[in-house]
Design an enzyme around this catalytic site. Sequence first.
Site, short mmCIF file in Angstrom:
data_model
loop_
_atom_site.label_atom_id
_atom_site.label_comp_id
_atom_site.label_asym_id
_atom_site.label_seq_id
_atom_site.Cartn_x
_atom_site.Cartn_y
_atom_site.Cartn_z
CB CYS A 195 -0.93 0.00 1.21
SG CYS A 195 -0.05 -0.02 2.78
N GLY A 254 -8.14 -15.07 -4.11
CA GLY A 254 -8.78 -13.76 -4.07
C GLY A 254 -9.98 -13.65 -4.98
#
Length: 316
Positions: free
Chosen positions: A127, A262
């Site tokens: 991130c 995912g």
Amino acid sequence: MADLSVKVGSVNLRNPVMPASGCFAIEYAEALDFNRLGALVIKSLSPTCRAGNPTPRVADCHGGMLNAIGIPSHGLAYYLERVLPPYTRFDTPVVASVSADTAALFAEAAAALSLPQVAAIEANISCPNLEADGRAFAVSPQDTFEVLSAIRRQTRHPLWAKLTPNTADVAAVARAAEAAGADALVMGNTVLGMAIDVRTRKPKLGNVMGGLSGPAIKPIALRMVHQCHRAVSLPIIGCGGIATADDAVEFLLAGASAVQVGTASFIDPGVMGKIVDGLHAYCQAHGVERIQTLTGAVAIDDQLAERWHRYATQAA
């Protein structure tokens, strides 16, 4: 039945299958027996409250999806009171994923999550780092080392470093994570991309760019798992485009000890259970008694592997 149990550092898993953070919710228990999974990875926590990115946040694309969610969060207190407890009632290790804007905030959140009911802390360092003009921590070996060192000073909990594919030299980043005290690597996250609506001539995502996930990125993720496996001695959790048991086996052969699922769970909330069943079937069909023996077992000539390793390093 084959023995599907694996070990990721000091964390014992009944099998190598777990969700990727942000792609899994407690409501999935209606379609999936959580006690059949290797671990439960919760959506990344941001220790500060945040609304997330502007809408639209998701866009369909060929071979996968784009997302720019922005990790919305109600903060640490809400997470500890409302988000974490429902997952701890299952007989499956819980992994708390953390996302933060600075190394100090990462360390603070990791310290707060160093609880007996949390088996491991996943540091989502893919991130943005506000101290580096928004560049992801895991793009740089130096930033990776600094943030993970800050976390390690605040916790002795098992620490998994979630890396990004959006870096020139993933092996160098992996080595930095190992040097900083990470216990395992999660390789990796989404590939940065964008899409444009040709009728409106506007980006399909409110954030303009977002992360590409799904089958389209599997060859990239697989290659990076293999590179990390050659670069470090840490266990690796492979992630990127896994939708079937064969996909999972590919990642194990490339060097992963476990896998995260995912995008496939958005299509079929019960897919992880099917992957576990498929791994049992694969082991039976191929005479594999212990699945952990598959890790890094891809058949590649050593000289050829070394040549490609040098090529990748020079290209970076």
